[in-house]
Design a protein around this motif. Structure first.
Motif, PDB file in Angstrom:
ATOM      1  N   TYR A 199       1.158  -0.934   0.258  1.00 50.76           N
ATOM      2  CA  TYR A 199       0.262  -0.274  -0.183  1.00 50.76           C
ATOM      3  C   TYR A 199       1.245   1.107  -0.406  1.00 50.76           C
ATOM      4  O   TYR A 199       2.107   1.224   1.240  1.00 50.76           O
ATOM      5  N   LYS A 227      -2.951   0.256  -3.812  1.00 53.26           N
ATOM      6  CA  LYS A 227      -2.944  -0.843  -3.134  1.00 53.26           C
ATOM      7  C   LYS A 227      -2.080  -1.683  -4.278  1.00 53.26           C
ATOM      8  O   LYS A 227      -2.447  -1.415  -5.620  1.00 53.26           O
ATOM      9  N   LEU A 285      -8.035   2.736  -4.359  1.00 55.52           N
ATOM     10  CA  LEU A 285      -8.313   2.528  -3.728  1.00 55.52           C
ATOM     11  C   LEU A 285      -9.301   3.697  -3.042  1.00 55.52           C
ATOM     12  O   LEU A 285     -10.606   4.028  -2.970  1.00 55.52           O
ATOM     13  N   ASN A 286      -8.794   5.010  -3.305  1.00 60.02           N
ATOM     14  CA  ASN A 286      -9.744   6.141  -3.032  1.00 60.02           C
ATOM     15  C   ASN A 286      -8.452   7.555  -3.669  1.00 60.02           C
ATOM     16  O   ASN A 286      -7.625   7.659  -3.477  1.00 60.02           O
ATOM     17  N   GLU A 334     -10.058  -1.604   4.405  1.00 65.23           N
ATOM     18  CA  GLU A 334     -10.042  -2.248   3.287  1.00 65.23           C
ATOM     19  C   GLU A 334     -11.135  -2.858   3.443  1.00 65.23           C
ATOM     20  O   GLU A 334     -11.649  -3.890   3.849  1.00 65.23           O
ATOM     21  N   LYS A 360     -12.384  -5.343   1.330  1.00 72.15           N
ATOM     22  CA  LYS A 360     -11.386  -6.050  -0.034  1.00 72.15           C
ATOM     23  C   LYS A 360     -12.068  -6.263  -0.848  1.00 72.15           C
ATOM     24  O   LYS A 360     -11.697  -6.502  -2.128  1.00 72.15           O
ATOM     25  N   ASN A 389     -12.636  -2.940  -3.666  1.00 77.71           N
ATOM     26  CA  ASN A 389     -11.262  -2.098  -4.270  1.00 77.71           C
ATOM     27  C   ASN A 389     -11.587  -0.836  -2.972  1.00 77.71           C
ATOM     28  O   ASN A 389     -11.468  -0.247  -4.613  1.00 77.71           O
ATOM     29  N   ARG A 390     -11.815  -1.008  -2.188  1.00 68.82           N
ATOM     30  CA  ARG A 390     -12.172   0.942  -1.612  1.00 68.82           C
ATOM     31  C   ARG A 390     -12.133   0.636  -0.504  1.00 68.82           C
ATOM     32  O   ARG A 390     -11.465  -0.464   0.018  1.00 68.82           O
ATOM     33  N   ILE A 391     -12.308   1.210   0.158  1.00 70.45           N
ATOM     34  CA  ILE A 391     -11.953   1.753   2.312  1.00 70.45           C
ATOM     35  C   ILE A 391     -13.509   1.868   2.234  1.00 70.45           C
ATOM     36  O   ILE A 391     -14.262   3.180   1.567  1.00 70.45           O
ATOM     37  N   GLY A 411     -14.543   4.938  -2.662  1.00 71.98           N
ATOM     38  CA  GLY A 411     -13.501   4.051  -3.423  1.00 71.98           C
ATOM     39  C   GLY A 411     -14.476   3.724  -4.946  1.00 71.98           C
ATOM     40  O   GLY A 411     -15.729   4.075  -5.164  1.00 71.98           O
TER      41      GLY A 411
END
Length: 295
Positions: free
Chosen positions: A182, A191, A202-203, A230, A232, A235-237, A291
């Protein structure tokens, strides 16, 4: 009459106990935690790193030196409630824990130093004359140089630029126990999956202050306005706590979160009044994620 008096006594006693509940903690992922103040009157405590075997918290913060503002690294013994300045590191800012050797390394205006737990001071290690922005150690030893924000790695007894990041500025760098990578810069949080080796954004909204991992392998991102995890599969937070002006975060030996705002350091601990306090506080976060949207 006696039953009535007993009933009134119970009501009053319950009321007194309710009034004594202090809900000055924090909602973290919809669960209320009490907030313990560890240190106050600091200047933007950055780069919180916990040495769990000695219960020592390392952090950097700003100090006034004449007409200029500089940085220094301090330690805080959680068991003895003692703070001290790490001597020998001009402009001490960067801090990293070496899990393989149980060592602490720090960096400042003039290179990288190794912390000596016996003398409680720092001894020069490498990169004399280089200004160190960030440090990270897991299998390999990395540092970020200031002001170029270039990422370097220790190979064959010397530091060289990371080939994959020659054209990338890096503000925060972290590798997990699974060796996923990261990193963040002024553009976004990214990531790099250990299998695909391709960077994924991710953001691009938050300002990342620190990236950490708990004992279960979950990744936490400290942003300027709170704490994220995350999400997972997508693929975002996902935001789990609202904290204004968060500057750093870490975990203690019991996986309790320690975090800092612009002038203090706190620890979140489980509360005996979790349900009561949660009902008195506004919702901690909106039910939204940041994200990429799920495909």
């Amino acid at each position: 009459m006696l039953l009535f008096l007993l009933f009134m006594f119970c009501v009053v006693e319950h009321s007194v106990e309710t009034d004594e509940i202090s809900c000055n903690g924090l909602l973290f992922d919809h669960v209320y935690y009490d907030r313990e103040v560890l240190l106050e009157n600091l200047g933007r405590p950055y780069n919180l790193v916990m040495h769990k075997f000695s219960a020592t918290l390392f952090f950097s913060h700003t100090v006034q030196k004449g007409t200029e503002v500089d940085f220094e690294i301090m330690t805080y013994d959680l068991n003895k409630n003692i703070t001290s300045v790490v001597e020998g590191v001009p402009g001490g800012y960067a801090i990293a824990y070496d899990p393989g050797n149980d060592d602490i390394y720090v960096g400042g205006h003039d290179g990288i130093y190794k912390y000596n737990f016996l003398t409680k001071s720092a001894e020069f290690f490498a990169e004399e004359g280089k200004s160190i922005w960030g440090l990270f150690i897991r299998k390999n030893f990395y540092y970020i140089e200031y002001p170029t924000q270039k990422l370097h790695v220790y190979i064959d007894d010397k530091f060289v630029q990371v080939a994959e990041a020659v054209n990338i500025e890096v503000d925060n760098f972290f590798t997990t126990k699974r060796f996923d990578v990261y990193f963040s810069n002024k553009t976004a949080l990214y990531k790099v999956d250990r299998i695909s080796r391709s960077p994924l954004m991710l953001n691009d909204d938050i300002v990342v202050r620190q990236i950490i991992e708990d004992s279960f392998g979950d990744i936490y991102i400290g942003g300027n306005s709170g704490i994220y995890v995350e999400d997972k599969p997508y693929n975002r937070i996902r935001k789990v706590a609202n904290i204004d002006n968060l500057f750093g975060m870490t975990f203690d030996e019991n996986d309790h979160i320690i975090y800092s705002d612009k002038n203090a350091i706190y620890r979140l601990i489980p509360s005996n009044n979790s349900n009561a306090c949660k009902s008195l506080l506004p919702p901690d976060i909106e039910n939204t994620r940041q994200g990429f949207e799920a495909i």
